[in-house]
Design a protein around this motif. Structure first.
Motif, PDB file in Angstrom:
ATOM      1  N   VAL A  38     -43.345 -12.406 -22.978  1.00  0.00           N
ATOM      2  CA  VAL A  38     -42.405 -11.666 -23.811  1.00  0.00           C
ATOM      3  C   VAL A  38     -42.015 -10.409 -23.045  1.00  0.00           C
ATOM      4  O   VAL A  38     -42.879  -9.600 -22.695  1.00  0.00           O
ATOM      5  CB  VAL A  38     -43.037 -11.297 -25.164  1.00  0.00           C
ATOM      6  CG1 VAL A  38     -42.053 -10.460 -25.982  1.00  0.00           C
ATOM      7  CG2 VAL A  38     -43.434 -12.555 -25.925  1.00  0.00           C
ATOM      8  N   VAL A  39     -40.731 -10.290 -22.788  1.00  0.00           N
ATOM      9  CA  VAL A  39     -40.232  -9.190 -21.958  1.00  0.00           C
ATOM     10  C   VAL A  39     -39.602  -8.132 -22.858  1.00  0.00           C
ATOM     11  O   VAL A  39     -38.816  -8.471 -23.749  1.00  0.00           O
ATOM     12  CB  VAL A  39     -39.180  -9.707 -20.945  1.00  0.00           C
ATOM     13  CG1 VAL A  39     -38.782  -8.582 -19.981  1.00  0.00           C
ATOM     14  CG2 VAL A  39     -39.717 -10.901 -20.175  1.00  0.00           C
ATOM     15  N   ALA A  40     -39.949  -6.879 -22.618  1.00  0.00           N
ATOM     16  CA  ALA A  40     -39.392  -5.771 -23.401  1.00  0.00           C
ATOM     17  C   ALA A  40     -39.268  -4.545 -22.498  1.00  0.00           C
ATOM     18  O   ALA A  40     -39.510  -4.642 -21.292  1.00  0.00           O
ATOM     19  CB  ALA A  40     -40.295  -5.484 -24.601  1.00  0.00           C
ATOM     20  N   ASP A  41     -38.910  -3.414 -23.100  1.00  0.00           N
ATOM     21  CA  ASP A  41     -38.723  -2.225 -22.256  1.00  0.00           C
ATOM     22  C   ASP A  41     -39.959  -1.336 -22.172  1.00  0.00           C
ATOM     23  O   ASP A  41     -39.910  -0.265 -21.584  1.00  0.00           O
ATOM     24  CB  ASP A  41     -37.478  -1.424 -22.690  1.00  0.00           C
ATOM     25  CG  ASP A  41     -37.618  -0.861 -24.098  1.00  0.00           C
ATOM     26  OD1 ASP A  41     -36.631  -0.283 -24.605  1.00  0.00           O
ATOM     27  OD2 ASP A  41     -38.705  -0.984 -24.687  1.00  0.00           O
ATOM     28  N   ASN A  42     -41.047  -1.758 -22.777  1.00  0.00           N
ATOM     29  CA  ASN A  42     -42.314  -1.072 -22.538  1.00  0.00           C
ATOM     30  C   ASN A  42     -43.465  -2.009 -22.932  1.00  0.00           C
ATOM     31  O   ASN A  42     -43.267  -2.997 -23.657  1.00  0.00           O
ATOM     32  CB  ASN A  42     -42.405   0.267 -23.276  1.00  0.00           C
ATOM     33  CG  ASN A  42     -42.514   0.137 -24.777  1.00  0.00           C
ATOM     34  OD1 ASN A  42     -43.560  -0.241 -25.308  1.00  0.00           O
ATOM     35  ND2 ASN A  42     -41.440   0.438 -25.480  1.00  0.00           N
ATOM     36  N   THR A  43     -44.658  -1.690 -22.429  1.00  0.00           N
ATOM     37  CA  THR A  43     -45.804  -2.603 -22.583  1.00  0.00           C
ATOM     38  C   THR A  43     -46.193  -2.805 -24.037  1.00  0.00           C
ATOM     39  O   THR A  43     -46.427  -3.937 -24.478  1.00  0.00           O
ATOM     40  CB  THR A  43     -47.024  -2.067 -21.811  1.00  0.00           C
ATOM     41  OG1 THR A  43     -46.653  -1.688 -20.503  1.00  0.00           O
ATOM     42  CG2 THR A  43     -48.138  -3.104 -21.757  1.00  0.00           C
ATOM     43  N   TRP A  44     -46.259  -1.718 -24.793  1.00  0.00           N
ATOM     44  CA  TRP A  44     -46.733  -1.825 -26.168  1.00  0.00           C
ATOM     45  C   TRP A  44     -45.805  -2.707 -26.991  1.00  0.00           C
ATOM     46  O   TRP A  44     -46.255  -3.565 -27.751  1.00  0.00           O
ATOM     47  CB  TRP A  44     -46.856  -0.441 -26.802  1.00  0.00           C
ATOM     48  CG  TRP A  44     -47.236  -0.504 -28.234  1.00  0.00           C
ATOM     49  CD1 TRP A  44     -46.463  -0.238 -29.317  1.00  0.00           C
ATOM     50  CD2 TRP A  44     -48.518  -0.913 -28.755  1.00  0.00           C
ATOM     51  NE1 TRP A  44     -47.166  -0.447 -30.482  1.00  0.00           N
ATOM     52  CE2 TRP A  44     -48.431  -0.866 -30.166  1.00  0.00           C
ATOM     53  CE3 TRP A  44     -49.723  -1.322 -28.166  1.00  0.00           C
ATOM     54  CZ2 TRP A  44     -49.496  -1.198 -31.003  1.00  0.00           C
ATOM     55  CZ3 TRP A  44     -50.785  -1.657 -28.989  1.00  0.00           C
ATOM     56  CH2 TRP A  44     -50.670  -1.594 -30.386  1.00  0.00           C
ATOM     57  N   LYS A  45     -44.531  -2.503 -26.797  1.00  0.00           N
ATOM     58  CA  LYS A  45     -43.562  -3.293 -27.551  1.00  0.00           C
ATOM     59  C   LYS A  45     -43.705  -4.777 -27.189  1.00  0.00           C
ATOM     60  O   LYS A  45     -43.741  -5.642 -28.054  1.00  0.00           O
ATOM     61  CB  LYS A  45     -42.138  -2.804 -27.252  1.00  0.00           C
ATOM     62  CG  LYS A  45     -41.084  -3.389 -28.189  1.00  0.00           C
ATOM     63  CD  LYS A  45     -39.668  -3.010 -27.770  1.00  0.00           C
ATOM     64  CE  LYS A  45     -39.363  -1.556 -28.027  1.00  0.00           C
ATOM     65  NZ  LYS A  45     -37.932  -1.249 -27.695  1.00  0.00           N
ATOM     66  N   ALA A  46     -43.791  -5.044 -25.890  1.00  0.00           N
ATOM     67  CA  ALA A  46     -43.934  -6.438 -25.457  1.00  0.00           C
ATOM     68  C   ALA A  46     -45.197  -7.052 -26.049  1.00  0.00           C
ATOM     69  O   ALA A  46     -45.201  -8.206 -26.490  1.00  0.00           O
ATOM     70  CB  ALA A  46     -43.958  -6.510 -23.927  1.00  0.00           C
ATOM     71  N   ASN A  47     -46.279  -6.275 -26.049  1.00  0.00           N
ATOM     72  CA  ASN A  47     -47.545  -6.774 -26.564  1.00  0.00           C
ATOM     73  C   ASN A  47     -47.457  -7.068 -28.062  1.00  0.00           C
ATOM     74  O   ASN A  47     -47.899  -8.107 -28.549  1.00  0.00           O
ATOM     75  CB  ASN A  47     -48.642  -5.738 -26.306  1.00  0.00           C
ATOM     76  CG  ASN A  47     -50.013  -6.235 -26.735  1.00  0.00           C
ATOM     77  OD1 ASN A  47     -50.433  -7.320 -26.361  1.00  0.00           O
ATOM     78  ND2 ASN A  47     -50.710  -5.458 -27.542  1.00  0.00           N
ATOM     79  N   LYS A  48     -46.858  -6.147 -28.790  1.00  0.00           N
ATOM     80  CA  LYS A  48     -46.756  -6.313 -30.239  1.00  0.00           C
ATOM     81  C   LYS A  48     -45.888  -7.531 -30.578  1.00  0.00           C
ATOM     82  O   LYS A  48     -46.231  -8.340 -31.443  1.00  0.00           O
ATOM     83  CB  LYS A  48     -46.130  -5.043 -30.841  1.00  0.00           C
ATOM     84  CG  LYS A  48     -46.405  -4.891 -32.303  1.00  0.00           C
ATOM     85  CD  LYS A  48     -46.092  -3.483 -32.761  1.00  0.00           C
ATOM     86  CE  LYS A  48     -45.990  -3.504 -34.297  1.00  0.00           C
ATOM     87  NZ  LYS A  48     -45.370  -2.319 -34.846  1.00  0.00           N
ATOM     88  N   LEU A  49     -44.786  -7.651 -29.849  1.00  0.00           N
ATOM     89  CA  LEU A  49     -43.900  -8.801 -30.086  1.00  0.00           C
ATOM     90  C   LEU A  49     -44.605 -10.102 -29.726  1.00  0.00           C
ATOM     91  O   LEU A  49     -44.472 -11.109 -30.427  1.00  0.00           O
ATOM     92  CB  LEU A  49     -42.610  -8.634 -29.280  1.00  0.00           C
ATOM     93  CG  LEU A  49     -41.678  -7.521 -29.769  1.00  0.00           C
ATOM     94  CD1 LEU A  49     -40.622  -7.186 -28.733  1.00  0.00           C
ATOM     95  CD2 LEU A  49     -41.016  -7.908 -31.090  1.00  0.00           C
ATOM     96  N   ALA A  50     -45.365 -10.088 -28.646  1.00  0.00           N
ATOM     97  CA  ALA A  50     -46.065 -11.310 -28.231  1.00  0.00           C
ATOM     98  C   ALA A  50     -47.090 -11.721 -29.281  1.00  0.00           C
ATOM     99  O   ALA A  50     -47.250 -12.905 -29.586  1.00  0.00           O
ATOM    100  CB  ALA A  50     -46.750 -11.095 -26.882  1.00  0.00           C
TER     101      ALA A  50
END
Lengths: 785, 146
Positions: free
Chosen positions: A307-319
């Motif tokens: 899951v690709v996002a503009d920051n790690t936390w967001k990507a992690n939460k979305l994943a």
């Protein structure tokens, strides 16, 4: 291969780039990497024309006088770079702190904080790089010293030519001194810095003046004259690690970089049914394929997504919140640790046709096996005293402090990749290049790998899974992207230290000699899991499966060692190289049995071993351990000691531990005495640190290490269920390095294998309970801070 | 999206963070570019993310950015100029780090203990950071004289 052969076939000297360059091939860990000794020899077999691209290290003296050493290894805490600088400085006769060590990713001197974003030695992508097998110093000991000495002698020849040009002819080597980066012609008191001599040193005229250029005995500094080798020197990367400046793979930041978090199928071997739609807030969801076969994980199967996002936390939460439909594998029984253990026990008892005899001879021939077994059975039958036990060891995770991560930037022209740049905490930059080439179709010359600092390697970061995922993700988003695994993905998708079931029967004759020894280990094979149509691994005995079980130092009568392979159909959990590999399993069984024999003989464990070993170096280690652990003779009540000795990666280590039982179901390890014979300790401080760390590593596995899978699903996902030593648990560790002048042997791994049996032997002395299954305390948890 | 005022290493930052539940750890690393504070577990068990918050050791992986706003935060980068904190000096003198990944958190735990008035062996129970390389022997030696 003789020293002369090694030099003439593998090293060349040139005046490239305006300096004096001595190129050399430094073999990596041998079995673990793309190019071992045999492959290198093949590549250079012609002799006449050196293929410069096969060389993987350079000693370069620049016109400025700077001595550069470029090598393709990594820094993962073992401090190899310092040791290499010492080897080179000793022979080249320069200040070791002035040696610039260039890893393939940086132009910076390690004395300054490393910024891993500059590239150097572009075009070195055909070099072979790798770190592992406890080989960093031991494999470079001779070639690097020779390269430094050759450069030194050519610089002296350069001075001779300078003198000649000024009208004085003197080619008597004894009239010249090379020291502190300068050559002095003593009779005329003329001095030249190395920098002033490089261009002449690189000429054929200089070469003519050094007829002994291939003669290592002439070239090398005598051991007695060492001034730098053997010194406890401070590592130049440590200040960056205490200031926070050191950049690990996970710390890489690039302009325009995206962030991605990986989610694997929670069931090993499962694959994506469909790629989920990109959720709000994500840039993209990228399906990921497995880069290679690993047990139940099939090469090129879609076993994960990013899951690709503009920051790690967001990507992690979305994943974490993504709804993913997985297709589970048809059989998860092969990824169920209880089932695997049961099958292992059955196969131990009834091995069937695939069993290998490893010692005294390697074969699957049933007639030969039967003959050997008959002999040992007879010897056991007539033994005066017999001992036997079945040992069970679990799968164990690596749990490097820095989770798997990699940053990749694949640059496109339209739809075609043109370049690929990678920043990876990797032990295996060669394979990174190969992986990138396979995925992008790019040649190695268009691929650049920066090896960052590693927050722990331990054998995990040899693997390409996380690297492949980063490249795939970058290709999908056509942008630089840092891909990381949350800790839960790390524990569930490790390439584990294999499990083992080991049965041993041994006997003493009436003179208390070891007259019979029957050793059988059932364990999965790392090399078999990685077998391909072309490498035929399954036709070979896996030496790693029996390392630590063969070549024991004890004089024994009739003995044999057998391996029962557990292939992926019954043991589908991915396996890989874990610090000390096969020795981490087999030494537990072997040294436990030795203690049981000592007990049956009524002898002290030290005496029992000493009386049945003839190798002088091994005896010296035992004697030193006997002295270092003199405290064992006056332990207070409630404490007991135990010992074990093993040889791995050329290095013998003996450990003596002191344990107590504060409460039922607990153990306190109070103290460990560790004696190591690694030949010449290039940097004794680094050796001592590796012993201290290896002991803790071994204790973690002995007491708690245990990867449990139920029907393909990992049961321990984070440190709370994967207990490891904290400061308060850690014993006092004393280390003594045996002083001798043998060539250096490995130190990264050898301290690990003796830990488990030493603990078991101590525990038996304390409680009269012989523990044969590890870990001692399965299911242990670790509380929050 | 909200703006949070952060006081980190004596500098005032304004961090634009879309999710109020974002842990301080990820704001420090991904937004402020202070990568010395590390991710190890995300569940306050390993200590790699240890910072000082109002003088006390705190674990940035479990502190929401909204809770961290306005507090005085010190990370490893702000502990000293150029490795001059006694703990950092002791770490170098005793060659404590191996891979070094856990060490910023370890040093911050030690610094926090010292700030609370603990010295020498008294510091040890305050240091529960996980080190997989197993540097504990040298940690003990380094701490003994602090």
């Amino acid at each position: 291969m003789s020293v002369k052969d090694q030099i003439t076939r593998r090293q060349f000297i040139s005046g490239a780039a305006g300096g004096l360059v001595v190129g050399l091939f430094l073999p990596a860990g041998g079995r673990l990497f793309g190019m071992g000794e045999a492959e290198a020899a093949d590549l250079l077999a012609d002799g006449a024309a050196f293929d410069a691209s096969a060389l993987n290290a350079w000693v370069r003296i620049a016109p400025s006088g700077t001595a550069e050493l470029m090598f393709g290894g990594c820094e993962m805490g073992q401090g190899t770079m310092t040791g290499l600088a010492q080897l080179l400085a000793e022979e080249l006769k320069v200040d070791w702190t002035k040696i610039v060590i260039k890893r393939p990713d940086t132009n910076e001197n390690p004395n300054t904080p490393v910024t891993p974003y500059t590239s150097s030695y572009l075009g070195t992508s055909t070099f072979r790089y790798g770190t592992g097998g406890s080989s960093g110093i031991s494999r470079r000991w001779l070639p690097l010293r020779v390269a430094g000495a050759q450069a030194r002698e050519l610089l002296v020849a350069g001075a001779m030519l300078k003198l000649r040009a000024s009208g004085t002819e003197d080619t008597d080597r004894t009239h010249y001194v090379a020291a502190h980066g300068e050559v002095t012609h003593v009779p005329t008191s003329t001095r030249w810095s190395y920098g002033a001599l490089v261009s002449l040193a690189a000429t054929p005229d200089a070469r003519v003046l050094v007829p002994f250029i291939d003669d290592a005995t002439r070239l090398l500094t005598a051991t007695a004259d060492f001034k730098i080798i053997g010194q406890r020197l401070q590592r130049p990367d440590i200040p960056a690690k205490t200031s926070g400046a050191a950049k690990f793979g996970i710390d890489v930041f690039l302009p325009g970089m995206m962030f991605a978090v990986v989610k694997h199928c929670p069931t090993v071997g499962g694959v994506l049914s469909t790629t989920p739609a990109t959720p709000t807030g994500a840039i993209k969801v990228v399906p990921l394929k497995a880069y290679d076969n690993r047990g139940a994980v099939v090469k090129d199967s879609w076993n994960a997504l990013a899951v690709v996002a503009d920051n790690t936390w967001k990507a992690n939460k979305l994943a974490k919140s993504l709804k993913i439909t997985w297709k589970l594998p048809t059989s998860t029984a092969s990824v169920d640790t209880a089932t695997i253990a049961q099958v292992a026990q059955q196969r131990l008892a009834t091995p069937g046709a695939g069993m290998w005899l490893a010692e005294p001879v390697a074969t699957t021939d049933p007639t030969v096996i039967a003959t050997n077994e008959a002999a040992v059975t007879a010897a056991l039958g007539s033994a005066t005293a017999k001992v036997q036990a079945t040992f069970n060891l679990p799968y164990v995770p690596h749990a490097t402090m820095e989770v798997p991560n990699c940053t990749a930037s694949v640059v496109y022209s339209g739809t075609t990749p043109v370049t690929c740049e990678i920043w990876a905490p990797t032990q295996n930059a060669s394979s990174v290049i190969a992986t990138a080439s396979a995925l992008t179709g790019l040649p190695a010359s268009s691929i650049l790998v920066h090896t960052t600092f590693l927050g722990g390697g331990l054998g995990r970061k040899i693997e390409m899974d996380y690297v492949s995922q980063a490249i795939q993700t970058s290709m999908a988003v056509k942008a630089p992207v840092k891909v990381m695994w949350p800790r839960e993905e790390d524990f569930a998708n490790d390439q584990f230290r294999p499990m083992a079931a080991i049965s041993v029967k041994a006997g003493l004759d009436s003179a208390k000699k070891i007259s019979a020894w029957s050793y059988r280990v059932a364990t999965p094979s790392i090399s078999w899991q990685r077998a391909t149509a072309t490498n035929n691994n399954k036709l070979k005995l896996d030496g790693q499966a029996v390392e630590g079980a063969v070549a024991l130092p004890y004089t024994r009568g009739s003995s044999l060692t057998e391996w029962v392979p557990l292939d992926s159909d019954v043991a589908g959990l991915p396996v890989g190289y874990w610090r000390s590999v096969g020795a981490s399993m087999n030494v537990f069984a072997a040294e436990s049995i030795i203690d049981m024999l000592a007990d049956a003989a009524g002898e002290d464990p030290f005496t029992f071993r000493m009386n049945r070993i003839t190798d002088a170096r091994t005896l010296a280690v035992l004697a030193a351990a006997d002295t270092l652990s003199a405290w064992r003779k006056t332990l207070p009540a409630g404490r007991a000691w135990g010992m074990a000795i093993s040889k791995a990666f050329g290095t013998t280590v003996c450990e003596v531990v002191d344990v107590s039982q504060p409460a039922l179901g607990t153990m306190k390890v109070n103290r460990v005495a560790c004696v190591v014979d690694c030949g010449i300790a290039v940097n004794p401080d680094a050796v001592e640190a590796q012993m201290q760390g290896g002991v803790i590593h071994g204790l973690n596995a002995t007491l708690w290490g245990n990867a449990v899978f139920k029907l393909g699903i990992a049961q321990q996902l984070n440190f709370n269920k994967n207990r490891m030593m904290r400061l308060g648990d850690a014993p006092e560790i004393q280390v003594a390095i045996v002083q001798n002048t043998y060539d250096p042997s490995g130190t990264g791994e050898p301290a690990v294998p003796p830990v488990a049996p030493a603990i078991a032997n101590a525990w038996y002395r304390l409680t009269k309970t012989r523990v044969t299954s590890l870990p001692f305390f399965p299911g242990a948890t670790m509380g929050g801070l | 999206m909200a703006m949070y005022n952060l006081n980190v290493n004596g500098t005032a930052y304004q961090a634009n963070v879309s999710d109020a539940a974002t842990p301080l750890l990820w704001v420090l690393r991904d937004i402020l570019g202070l990568t010395g504070t590390k991710y190890g577990c995300g569940i306050e068990v390993c200590g790699a993310c240890t910072v000082l918050m109002d003088g006390q050791p705190a674990h940035a992986c479990v502190i929401d950015i909204s809770s961290a706003a306005g507090r005085k935060i010190v990370t490893i980068e702000g502990l000293s100029a150029n490795n001059t904190h006694p703990a950092q000096k002791a770490w170098i003198d005793n060659q404590v780090p191996q891979c070094g990944y856990c060490q910023p958190g370890m040093i911050m735990s030690v610094a926090g203990a010292m700030q609370a008035g603990h010295h020498g062996k008294e510091i040890l129970p305050e240091v529960k950071n996980l080190c997989v390389c197993g540097t504990y022997q040298r940690v003990r030696t380094a701490v003994a004289k602090l």
